[in-house]
Write an enzyme that holds these catalytic residues in place. Structure first.
Site, PDB file in Angstrom:
ATOM      1  N   PHE A   1      45.572  59.323 -39.146  1.00  0.00           N
ATOM      2  CA  PHE A   1      45.082  58.327 -40.096  1.00  0.00           C
ATOM      3  C   PHE A   1      45.091  58.815 -41.555  1.00  0.00           C
ATOM      4  CE2 PHE A   1      42.775  54.589 -41.357  1.00  0.00           C
ATOM      5  CZ  PHE A   1      41.909  55.006 -42.370  1.00  0.00           C
ATOM      6  N   ASN A   2      44.498  59.953 -41.858  1.00  0.00           N
ATOM      7  CA  ASN A   2      44.370  60.380 -43.263  1.00  0.00           C
ATOM      8  C   ASN A   2      45.733  60.515 -43.946  1.00  0.00           C
ATOM      9  OD1 ASN A   2      41.575  60.450 -43.269  1.00  0.00           O
ATOM     10  ND2 ASN A   2      41.484  62.593 -42.624  1.00  0.00           N
TER      11      ASN A   2
ATOM     12  N   ASN B   1      38.526  55.254 -44.563  1.00  0.00           N
ATOM     13  CA  ASN B   1      37.886  54.589 -43.411  1.00  0.00           C
ATOM     14  C   ASN B   1      37.400  53.187 -43.775  1.00  0.00           C
ATOM     15  OD1 ASN B   1      38.077  56.516 -41.304  1.00  0.00           O
ATOM     16  ND2 ASN B   1      36.461  57.726 -42.276  1.00  0.00           N
TER      17      ASN B   1
ATOM     18  N   HIS C   1      35.919  64.834 -36.101  1.00  0.00           N
ATOM     19  CA  HIS C   1      37.034  65.496 -36.772  1.00  0.00           C
ATOM     20  C   HIS C   1      36.594  66.301 -38.006  1.00  0.00           C
ATOM     21  CE1 HIS C   1      39.669  62.808 -34.416  1.00  0.00           C
ATOM     22  NE2 HIS C   1      38.907  61.819 -34.810  1.00  0.00           N
ATOM     23  N   ASP C   2      35.921  65.641 -38.942  1.00  0.00           N
ATOM     24  CA  ASP C   2      35.741  66.218 -40.285  1.00  0.00           C
ATOM     25  C   ASP C   2      34.858  67.460 -40.338  1.00  0.00           C
ATOM     26  OD1 ASP C   2      35.817  62.874 -41.673  1.00  0.00           O
ATOM     27  OD2 ASP C   2      37.427  64.258 -41.167  1.00  0.00           O
TER      28      ASP C   2
ATOM     29  N   ASP D   1      32.811  62.023 -41.413  1.00  0.00           N
ATOM     30  CA  ASP D   1      32.604  62.526 -42.774  1.00  0.00           C
ATOM     31  C   ASP D   1      31.117  62.725 -43.040  1.00  0.00           C
ATOM     32  OD1 ASP D   1      34.908  60.373 -42.762  1.00  0.00           O
ATOM     33  OD2 ASP D   1      35.413  61.767 -44.361  1.00  0.00           O
TER      34      ASP D   1
ATOM     35  N   ASP E   1      35.768  60.215 -47.011  1.00  0.00           N
ATOM     36  CA  ASP E   1      35.785  58.743 -46.908  1.00  0.00           C
ATOM     37  C   ASP E   1      34.794  58.290 -45.827  1.00  0.00           C
ATOM     38  OD1 ASP E   1      38.590  57.997 -44.662  1.00  0.00           O
ATOM     39  OD2 ASP E   1      37.292  59.775 -44.758  1.00  0.00           O
TER      40      ASP E   1
ATOM     41  N   THR F   1      38.555  65.398 -46.353  1.00  0.00           N
ATOM     42  CA  THR F   1      38.470  64.843 -44.992  1.00  0.00           C
ATOM     43  C   THR F   1      38.821  63.357 -44.966  1.00  0.00           C
ATOM     44  OG1 THR F   1      36.105  64.355 -45.238  1.00  0.00           O
ATOM     45  CG2 THR F   1      36.689  66.521 -44.320  1.00  0.00           C
TER      46      THR F   1
HETATM   47  O1  RIB Z   1      42.115  60.773 -38.081  1.00  0.00           O
HETATM   48  C1  RIB Z   1      40.764  61.133 -38.249  1.00  0.00           C
HETATM   49  C2  RIB Z   1      40.410  61.174 -39.706  1.00  0.00           C
HETATM   50  O2  RIB Z   1      40.595  59.870 -40.286  1.00  0.00           O
HETATM   51  C3  RIB Z   1      38.929  61.511 -39.971  1.00  0.00           C
HETATM   52  O3  RIB Z   1      38.822  62.132 -41.207  1.00  0.00           O
HETATM   53  C4  RIB Z   1      38.281  60.167 -40.003  1.00  0.00           C
HETATM   54  O4  RIB Z   1      37.057  60.178 -40.757  1.00  0.00           O
HETATM   55  C5  RIB Z   1      39.323  59.355 -40.721  1.00  0.00           C
HETATM   56  O5  RIB Z   1      39.165  59.583 -42.125  1.00  0.00           O
HETATM   57 CA    CA Z   2      37.326  61.166 -42.885  1.00  0.00          CA
END
Ligand code: RIB
Ligand code: CA
Length: 320
Positions: free
Chosen positions: A166-167, A40, A240-241, A16, A11, A125
């Site tokens: 979040f994801n 996102n 993160h990703d 990403d 996303d 991701t």
């Molecule tokens: O919490 C971080 C994740 O949520 C990452 O993948 C960021 O791109 C969002 O998608």
């Molecule tokens: Ca992401």
């Protein structure tokens, strides 16, 4: 060593975008396709952003398929505070050199995995909406992948609520389907990604590649760093990703444990929480004796941050 084949569901999103370029530039794997999901930002934006990143990376031969534009049950929640209105704020706007491929991301995931059993490393991701839908359309996907790795979840603090990442928070029902399927999910959580913040020194090394890709990623990082400074106490933003891609490329840079993973769906304050019970837990989880624990999933607990950024810089250099 056989080259791994990665299908990335994402996303974009700043991190990403770097995950796409890592997967595309590395010589350790082949990126066979990109699928997009709402997260996102809205699906039209995450898809446009994936195409824009592919344009910068000059990876026009890698198909991009759009997927679900909302979670399975809940309304979509986006993250403009961290990724901006475009979902990729920072660099000047890039006009993609092509459109998304016709067809749905879920069909592409199912067909790619089922046409080559044991061959595709599926990485997600973003919210798990597309992956859950793929499992519902073809349950055999769970056995046919080479491996399945996600960036998401947390066994410590969350980043949307006290406990939810979040994801998973955006589509907890999809996550429950994914973790409940008969496969082993490798879940790269916030607990690990927060060990690998991108320092200004690393950002400078990327800028000093002196290439369009290096400049693009450095501008992404500059915006992302500002967002983290405004909204968190982290001065070095966690990318993160790319950590999920790095697990596929080089699992030895992680310390990983076995765990059972469940997803909270109903808590007013806890919906979207990943409940992680490590198999080697010294104390049996209260109220649940160990034999009911199915620790089939894998949860990294440590990452070698230097090794991560060497993988990223090595890949970006290849995309000069
Ligand atoms: O919490 C971080 C994740 O949520 C990452 O993948 C960021 O791109 C969002 O998608
Ligand atoms: Ca992401």
């Amino acid at each position: 060593m056989t080259t791994k084949r990665i299908l990335l569901d994402c996303d974009p999103g700043h991190d990403d975008a770097i995950a796409i370029l890592l997967a595309a530039g590395t010589t350790r794997a082949e990126l066979v396709g990109i699928t997009t999901v709402a997260g996102n930002q809205t699906l039209d934006k995450t898809t446009r952003n994936a195409l824009a990143v592919a344009t910068v990376g000059r990876i026009g031969d890698i198909p991009v398929f759009a997927g679900h534009d909302r979670p399975l049950v809940r309304p979509l929640r986006t993250a403009p505070r961290f990724h901006g209105e475009s979902g990729l704020d920072g660099p000047s706007r890039i006009v993609p050199d092509r459109d998304a491929s016709s067809g749905h991301a879920v069909d592409f995931i199912v067909e790619s995995v089922m046409s080559s059993p044991g061959d595709v490393s599926l990485v997600a991701t973003g919210p798990l909406t597309n992956v859950a839908a793929a499992l519902r359309r073809e349950p055999r996907v769970a056995q046919a992948v080479h491996e399945f790795v996600i960036m998401g979840g947390a066994y410590g603090p969350g980043n949307v609520t006290q406990t939810a990442e979040f994801n998973i928070f955006v589509d907890p029902e999809a996550a429950a389907i994914v973790f409940g399927a008969p496969w082993s999910v490798t879940m790269v959580t916030l607990d690990v990604t927060h060990q690998a913040g991108c320092t200004r020194h690393v950002q400078r090394r990327i800028e000093e590649l002196g290439t369009p890709v290096g400049g693009f990623v450095s501008r992404l990082l500059e915006f992302y760093r500002g967002a983290y400074l405004r909204h968190t106490d982290l001065s070095d933003p966690p990318v993160h990703d790319p950590c999920a891609i790095a697990y596929v490329l080089s699992p030895e840079i992680f310390e990983t444990r076995s765990a059972a993973i469940d997803v909270e769906l109903t808590g007013r304050w806890t919906a979207g929480t990943t409940v992680v019970r490590f198999a080697e837990a010294r104390e049996p989880p209260a109220g649940r004796d160990l034999e009911h624990l199915d620790p089939r999933h894998r949860v990294p607990v440590r990452i070698d941050s230097e090794a991560l950024y060497e993988l990223i810089i090595e890949a970006l250099r290849k995309l000069a």
